[in-house]
Scaffold this active site. Sequence first.
Site, PDB file in Angstrom:
ATOM      1  N   LYS A 225       6.529  59.101 -41.709  1.00 22.56           N
ATOM      2  CA  LYS A 225       5.480  60.095 -41.458  1.00 22.56           C
ATOM      3  C   LYS A 225       5.584  60.604 -40.016  1.00 22.56           C
ATOM      4  CE  LYS A 225       0.404  60.413 -41.842  1.00 22.56           C
ATOM      5  NZ  LYS A 225      -0.810  59.632 -42.205  1.00 22.56           N
TER       6      LYS A 225
ATOM      7  N   SER B 189      -6.054  57.599 -45.314  1.00 21.39           N
ATOM      8  CA  SER B 189      -4.857  58.436 -45.362  1.00 21.39           C
ATOM      9  C   SER B 189      -3.680  57.862 -46.126  1.00 21.39           C
ATOM     10  CB  SER B 189      -4.413  58.795 -43.943  1.00 21.39           C
ATOM     11  OG  SER B 189      -5.350  59.647 -43.339  1.00 21.39           O
TER      12      SER B 189
ATOM     13  N   SER C  72      -4.062  61.867 -44.932  1.00 21.07           N
ATOM     14  CA  SER C  72      -3.139  62.675 -44.176  1.00 21.07           C
ATOM     15  C   SER C  72      -1.674  62.431 -44.532  1.00 21.07           C
ATOM     16  CB  SER C  72      -3.347  62.406 -42.679  1.00 21.07           C
ATOM     17  OG  SER C  72      -3.013  61.062 -42.340  1.00 21.07           O
TER      18      SER C  72
END
Length: 463
Positions: A74, A174, A150
């Site tokens: 990520k 997230s 996210s």
Amino acid sequence: MHAFRDDALGEHDAVGLAAAIRRGQVGADEAARAAAERVREVEGRLHAVQVHVDSPRPATGGPGLLTGVPVFVKDNSDHRGLPTGHGSAAFTPRVATQHAPFVRQFLSSGVTVLGKTRLPEFGFSPSTEYEGDAEPVRNPWHTGHSAGGSSGGSAALVASGAVPIAHANDGGGSIRIPAAACGLVGLKPTRGRVVANAQSRRLPLDLVNDGILSRSVRDTATFLAAAERYWRNPDLPRLGLVEGPSGRRLRIGLLLDSPAGAHTDDATRAAVTETATALERLGHTVEPVEPALDPRFADDFLTYWGLLAFLIGATGRSFGPDFDHRRMDGLSRGLRAAYLADWRRTPGVLRRLGRTKEAYAAAFRGHDLLLSPVLAHTTPAIGHLSPSLPYAELIERILAYVAFTPIDNVVGTPSLSLPSARATDGGLPIGVMFSGRPGAERTLLEIAFQLEAERPFRRIQDL
């Protein structure tokens, strides 16, 4: 929108692919090339990737439990040689000179990093969307809908079959939110279960935990076992490799509406209720429970969220010399402005959030786990949570959606999103959530294995 086909990856999960590589049936380079081709196939519609590695190579070192498995990191975590952009247009990303601590732990499992995935700005939003002309990350089950946030880019790649697992992290949901949106397994570990990154250790209240998104329970269990081989927190019970359900009968508390006040929609409520019924058929006891949270919890969490946006704006030059807080998106700017208008609440907010663990612990008295929705309503269409919306409207929508997950971040407890057997009328996945006491990852994984065997997860390639 998926990329499953008869190639080196086949329909393997990460554990199956790693086993094939160990047996010499598939080469690690072959698996990386097949994954890169799958990513190219889906990326034009999903928009999940921030940056590609030019020449991916398996992690060096001794053999790991996931050696040769292609993955993505990520884009809020440093990977040496790649820029870290945090999903923001407020600065020009700089190339990282070293791996973040958790990335080193992830690499110790032997994975092959293919690149970095997109996230909403600084991970603040539960949907991976942007201001201006930038494409949102789209849900492979229905590209008109959000992939969550996210960790939306990671979720889209795993759900579409481009890679078996991908890095994710969770500061308010997230990992679990995109898992629910995309029909994946998403476990937020206990605070301290995996290595903390430097930024987390400097915060007054550390909310963020790293982990992965996967399509199978055994992949998540194997990742945690691999992470523990690299580093184990002596303050938590040893986990080891969890390989299946236990014969233990559990007492499970059932929570249908958020203690923060949000009402759960009918489809989500039905998914959780059906899961409770399945658990009872398996011999577990499920009974209603109502955690007595401070009624100010949602407002307090929002204030703390705003404090994080303020700190980013105040220290932004650490991201890049051209950082300009005026270029932060509408959600980040709104959170920052709301905090500055009410910053005097901060000491009381921190005290009350710190006391949340007492009320939450009371809900576990006599219970092994809590079962609840992941989210208060099903996955929204693209645009419903756009940072281009007026801040007051956007934050109202976020609070009506993200009504369950933040509690475990504040308290530090482990929490797991699993796909339910129910889908929306449009075929989108609906997640259910199990939460446990600190260190209870084994119990979470065992119940997940049992439900996966009893009610196999829906597969996108079967649509």
